[in-house]
Motif scaffolding. Sequence first.
Motif, PDB file in Angstrom:
ATOM      1  N   ASP A 146       0.839  -1.204   0.000  1.00  0.00           N
ATOM      2  CA  ASP A 146       0.000   0.000   0.000  1.00  0.00           C
ATOM      3  C   ASP A 146       0.872   1.252   0.000  1.00  0.00           C
ATOM      4  O   ASP A 146       1.309   1.733   1.039  1.00  0.00           O
ATOM      5  N   ASP A 147       1.084   1.774  -1.203  1.00  0.00           N
ATOM      6  CA  ASP A 147       1.934   2.951  -1.371  1.00  0.00           C
ATOM      7  C   ASP A 147       1.113   4.227  -1.184  1.00  0.00           C
ATOM      8  O   ASP A 147      -0.061   4.188  -0.828  1.00  0.00           O
ATOM      9  N   ALA A 148       1.752   5.363  -1.453  1.00  0.00           N
ATOM     10  CA  ALA A 148       1.106   6.667  -1.254  1.00  0.00           C
ATOM     11  C   ALA A 148      -0.158   6.817  -2.098  1.00  0.00           C
ATOM     12  O   ALA A 148      -1.108   7.483  -1.680  1.00  0.00           O
ATOM     13  N   ALA A 149      -0.190   6.198  -3.273  1.00  0.00           N
ATOM     14  CA  ALA A 149      -1.391   6.284  -4.112  1.00  0.00           C
ATOM     15  C   ALA A 149      -2.582   5.629  -3.427  1.00  0.00           C
ATOM     16  O   ALA A 149      -3.717   6.099  -3.543  1.00  0.00           O
ATOM     17  N   ILE A 150      -2.342   4.570  -2.696  1.00  0.00           N
ATOM     18  CA  ILE A 150      -3.421   3.875  -1.980  1.00  0.00           C
ATOM     19  C   ILE A 150      -3.770   4.615  -0.693  1.00  0.00           C
ATOM     20  O   ILE A 150      -4.943   4.827  -0.384  1.00  0.00           O
ATOM     21  N   THR A 151      -2.765   5.009   0.065  1.00  0.00           N
ATOM     22  CA  THR A 151      -3.053   5.669   1.337  1.00  0.00           C
ATOM     23  C   THR A 151      -3.672   7.053   1.149  1.00  0.00           C
ATOM     24  O   THR A 151      -4.283   7.577   2.080  1.00  0.00           O
ATOM     25  N   SER A 152      -3.559   7.624  -0.047  1.00  0.00           N
ATOM     26  CA  SER A 152      -4.165   8.934  -0.298  1.00  0.00           C
ATOM     27  C   SER A 152      -5.641   8.832  -0.691  1.00  0.00           C
ATOM     28  O   SER A 152      -6.308   9.854  -0.825  1.00  0.00           O
ATOM     29  N   LEU A 153      -6.155   7.637  -0.860  1.00  0.00           N
ATOM     30  CA  LEU A 153      -7.577   7.466  -1.178  1.00  0.00           C
ATOM     31  C   LEU A 153      -8.425   7.859   0.034  1.00  0.00           C
ATOM     32  O   LEU A 153      -7.933   7.885   1.156  1.00  0.00           O
ATOM     33  N   PRO A 154      -9.714   8.139  -0.184  1.00  0.00           N
ATOM     34  CA  PRO A 154     -10.544   8.652   0.911  1.00  0.00           C
ATOM     35  C   PRO A 154     -11.019   7.579   1.905  1.00  0.00           C
ATOM     36  O   PRO A 154     -12.196   7.244   1.991  1.00  0.00           O
ATOM     37  N   TRP A 155     -10.084   7.030   2.679  1.00  0.00           N
ATOM     38  CA  TRP A 155     -10.415   6.049   3.711  1.00  0.00           C
ATOM     39  C   TRP A 155     -11.028   6.757   4.915  1.00  0.00           C
ATOM     40  O   TRP A 155     -10.638   7.869   5.255  1.00  0.00           O
ATOM     41  N   THR A 156     -11.942   6.102   5.603  1.00  0.00           N
ATOM     42  CA  THR A 156     -12.492   6.634   6.843  1.00  0.00           C
ATOM     43  C   THR A 156     -11.427   6.660   7.925  1.00  0.00           C
ATOM     44  O   THR A 156     -11.373   7.582   8.739  1.00  0.00           O
ATOM     45  N   SER A 157     -10.584   5.626   7.942  1.00  0.00           N
ATOM     46  CA  SER A 157      -9.457   5.585   8.871  1.00  0.00           C
ATOM     47  C   SER A 157      -8.338   4.758   8.262  1.00  0.00           C
ATOM     48  O   SER A 157      -8.570   3.957   7.355  1.00  0.00           O
ATOM     49  N   GLN A 158      -7.136   4.965   8.770  1.00  0.00           N
ATOM     50  CA  GLN A 158      -5.961   4.191   8.356  1.00  0.00           C
ATOM     51  C   GLN A 158      -5.146   3.847   9.590  1.00  0.00           C
ATOM     52  O   GLN A 158      -4.983   4.684  10.476  1.00  0.00           O
ATOM     53  N   HIS A 159      -4.633   2.625   9.615  1.00  0.00           N
ATOM     54  CA  HIS A 159      -3.850   2.149  10.749  1.00  0.00           C
ATOM     55  C   HIS A 159      -2.802   1.163  10.249  1.00  0.00           C
ATOM     56  O   HIS A 159      -2.972   0.544   9.208  1.00  0.00           O
ATOM     57  N   ASP A 160      -1.762   0.968  11.045  1.00  0.00           N
ATOM     58  CA  ASP A 160      -0.853  -0.153  10.838  1.00  0.00           C
ATOM     59  C   ASP A 160      -1.372  -1.359  11.613  1.00  0.00           C
ATOM     60  O   ASP A 160      -1.249  -2.496  11.176  1.00  0.00           O
TER      61      ASP A 160
END
Length: 181
Positions: free
Chosen positions: A84-98
């Motif tokens: 999951d690179d920056a292109a994926i993490t920049s999508l409009p997720w409600t939340s992100q975590h490791d």
Amino acid sequence: MTHWYSADLHFGDDGIRRYFGRPFRNIAEMNNAMIDGMATRLKDGDDLWVLGDVADTSSGGEELARTLIERLPGRKHLIRGNHDDAAITSLPWTSQHDLTEITDGSERFVLCHYPLLSWNGARQGALQLFGHVHDRWPGSDRQVNVGVDLWNFAPASAADIVIRAAGQKPLSIADSIEGVG
């Protein structure tokens, strides 16, 4: 509201389709099967937890991932995986975590892209959900692989996960680490 869990989608990744023997003629068929599998389960107000490896952004997967986020009802949460690179993490997720912990009904889940040897609440009945290993290891009685390769390319519910965990073998190394048995 229902929580749904999935991992290792790898939208647009023909190498993964071939390497893991996914039963699709091409990546378009694979992508559509996974989107359809999610769309038939998710409803407004539901939560989809994707435990990593959303898409291969080098071959159009970013747009497919964006389509997924925009097309499906409910809230989408990302547990970041190794692809999951920056292109994926920049999508409009409600939340992100490791790594995160959630309660789903009476179940306590620890969510991480990777299978862990120990986790918070392991002795108190918390189940660890993971992906990363595709169909190489389904998990144990306290860990469940929620990767699409093991769930008919669709997300799993808490009830399905608990049933699968109950039918899996104990992991003796986890017992040793936790001081059980």
